[in-house]
Design a protein around this motif. Structure first.
Motif, PDB file in Angstrom:
ATOM      1  N   GLU A  10      17.380  -6.967 -17.448  1.00 33.87           N
ATOM      2  CA  GLU A  10      16.154  -6.931 -16.671  1.00 33.87           C
ATOM      3  C   GLU A  10      15.331  -8.203 -16.834  1.00 33.87           C
ATOM      4  O   GLU A  10      14.733  -8.679 -15.873  1.00 33.87           O
ATOM      5  CB  GLU A  10      15.313  -5.723 -17.084  1.00 33.87           C
ATOM      6  N   ARG A  11      15.301  -8.721 -18.036  1.00 34.68           N
ATOM      7  CA  ARG A  11      14.561  -9.951 -18.318  1.00 34.68           C
ATOM      8  C   ARG A  11      15.500 -10.930 -19.018  1.00 34.68           C
ATOM      9  O   ARG A  11      15.458 -11.104 -20.232  1.00 34.68           O
ATOM     10  CB  ARG A  11      13.323  -9.641 -19.176  1.00 34.68           C
ATOM     11  N   SER A  82       8.761 -12.194 -20.026  1.00 34.52           N
ATOM     12  CA  SER A  82       8.093 -11.584 -18.872  1.00 34.52           C
ATOM     13  C   SER A  82       7.386 -12.610 -18.000  1.00 34.52           C
ATOM     14  O   SER A  82       6.899 -12.276 -16.922  1.00 34.52           O
ATOM     15  CB  SER A  82       7.077 -10.542 -19.333  1.00 34.52           C
ATOM     16  N   SER A 158       7.195 -10.919 -14.479  1.00 40.07           N
ATOM     17  CA  SER A 158       7.684  -9.537 -14.347  1.00 40.07           C
ATOM     18  C   SER A 158       6.799  -8.502 -15.037  1.00 40.07           C
ATOM     19  O   SER A 158       7.198  -7.343 -15.169  1.00 40.07           O
ATOM     20  CB  SER A 158       9.117  -9.430 -14.901  1.00 40.07           C
ATOM     21  N   ARG A 160       4.406  -5.569 -15.888  1.00 38.73           N
ATOM     22  CA  ARG A 160       3.969  -4.353 -15.230  1.00 38.73           C
ATOM     23  C   ARG A 160       2.471  -4.168 -15.479  1.00 38.73           C
ATOM     24  O   ARG A 160       1.898  -4.799 -16.374  1.00 38.73           O
ATOM     25  CB  ARG A 160       4.756  -3.164 -15.767  1.00 38.73           C
ATOM     26  N   ALA A 173       5.661  -9.592 -10.005  1.00 41.51           N
ATOM     27  CA  ALA A 173       6.258  -8.276  -9.784  1.00 41.51           C
ATOM     28  C   ALA A 173       5.256  -7.319  -9.151  1.00 41.51           C
ATOM     29  O   ALA A 173       5.585  -6.594  -8.203  1.00 41.51           O
ATOM     30  CB  ALA A 173       6.768  -7.708 -11.107  1.00 41.51           C
ATOM     31  N   GLN A 176       4.832  -7.915  -5.636  1.00 37.54           N
ATOM     32  CA  GLN A 176       6.079  -7.756  -4.889  1.00 37.54           C
ATOM     33  C   GLN A 176       6.604  -9.107  -4.390  1.00 37.54           C
ATOM     34  O   GLN A 176       7.000  -9.260  -3.233  1.00 37.54           O
ATOM     35  CB  GLN A 176       5.896  -6.772  -3.725  1.00 37.54           C
ATOM     36  N   LEU A 180      11.679 -13.178  -8.541  1.00 43.53           N
ATOM     37  CA  LEU A 180      11.224 -12.881  -9.898  1.00 43.53           C
ATOM     38  C   LEU A 180      12.148 -13.516 -10.931  1.00 43.53           C
ATOM     39  O   LEU A 180      12.055 -13.207 -12.116  1.00 43.53           O
ATOM     40  CB  LEU A 180      11.163 -11.361 -10.127  1.00 43.53           C
TER      41      LEU A 180
END
Length: 273
Positions: A10-11, A82, A158, A160, A173, A176, A180
């Motif tokens: 993911e990262r 991130s 990224s 959240r 992220a 949108q 990314l």
């Protein structure tokens, strides 16, 4: 169970070798890209290297920064991988009095690169913030070290909502963004910085001849806004931001007078606010 938020899938980590192949070439401003797993501050590390005589063009990227600093001593933190935490070492030839443009130059370059790749409308809040709407996407910090200048940026990629350092921040992220992937984002930012830096250097630091002032003003979220500026010494100035002068200073009109500010913390005032 391991925390999947920080997985390589993911990262993913940045590749130092790939970045050097892409960015370091004969005649390039960039002489080497170093990627470290973690450090206290990329700016502090490059400042130490600058004092040791490291040539212009060194780039330092940290997957995690433990003691990052923003303006006015504020802390800038983010989970590992991130975001983009990067600093560059420059030894500019133009006169010292023109070098206040360098953090603005970096901001223009970063905003342009992010707009192009992520397709997010990034604007600049004077002097050093990248905004989406009124939320902070990135911050830029420049420091003079003898005859060198170290410029650092922290860009949220990224993160959240629950990972943001402050409620007024955002990330690509959350917005949108179309891209990314930190690798092409970093390459694009550094190529834009190199292009603007060459133009500015060839114009002997003249922000008008190099097109830098026009580019900054075109990307500004501050010009034309009602602002409240916190000045050194605990003073405040409220008025309308009217432009950026030849030295990169903010011009504010308040009570019929034009003020030129070389430093200050700007708050955009909402209409009727």
């Amino acid at each position: 169970m391991p925390d999947s938020r920080y997985s390589d899938l993911e990262r993913p980590p940045l590749s130092e070798a790939a970045l050097n192949r892409a960015l370091v070439r004969p005649g390039s401003v960039w002489t080497g890209v170093t990627v470290v797993e973690r450090t206290g501050s990329t700016n502090a590390d490059l400042a130490a290297l600058a004092r040791q005589g490291t040539p212009q063009g060194a780039v330092l990227v940290a997957e995690e920064q433990l003691a990052g600093r923003g303006r006015l001593g504020r802390v800038w933190t983010a989970p590992p991988r991130s975001g983009l935490t990067v600093s560059v070492l420059l030894r500019p030839r133009p006169p010292v009095e023109t070098q206040g443009w360098l953090p603005l130059l970096f901001g223009v370059a970063a905003a342009s690169a992010v707009r192009r790749l992520a397709e997010v409308d990034v604007r600049l809040k004077w002097p050093n913030d990248l905004l989406v709407g009124e939320r902070k996407l990135a911050g830029v910090l420049a420091e003079r070290v003898e005859d060198a200048v170290v410029i650092g940026m922290g860009l949220n990629v990224s993160l959240r909502p629950d990972e943001l350092p402050v409620e007024t921040a955002t990330s690509l992220a959350i917005q949108q963004g179309a891209c990314l992937d930190r690798d092409p984002l970093l390459r694009a930012v550094l190529r834009e910085v190199e292009s603007h830096y060459r133009d500015w250097s060839e114009a002997a630091g003249d922000a008008d001849r190099s097109g830098l002032r026009a580019a900054y003003q075109a990307s500004s979220a501050t010009i034309g806004r009602e602002v409240r500026v916190e000045l050194p010494g605990g003073r405040f100035l409220a008025g309308r931001a009217s432009g950026i002068d030849h030295g990169g200073h903010l011009q504010v009109v308040a009570e019929g007078h034009r003020y030129t500010l070389s430093a200050g913390d700007v708050v955009h005032v909402r209409p009727g606010g």
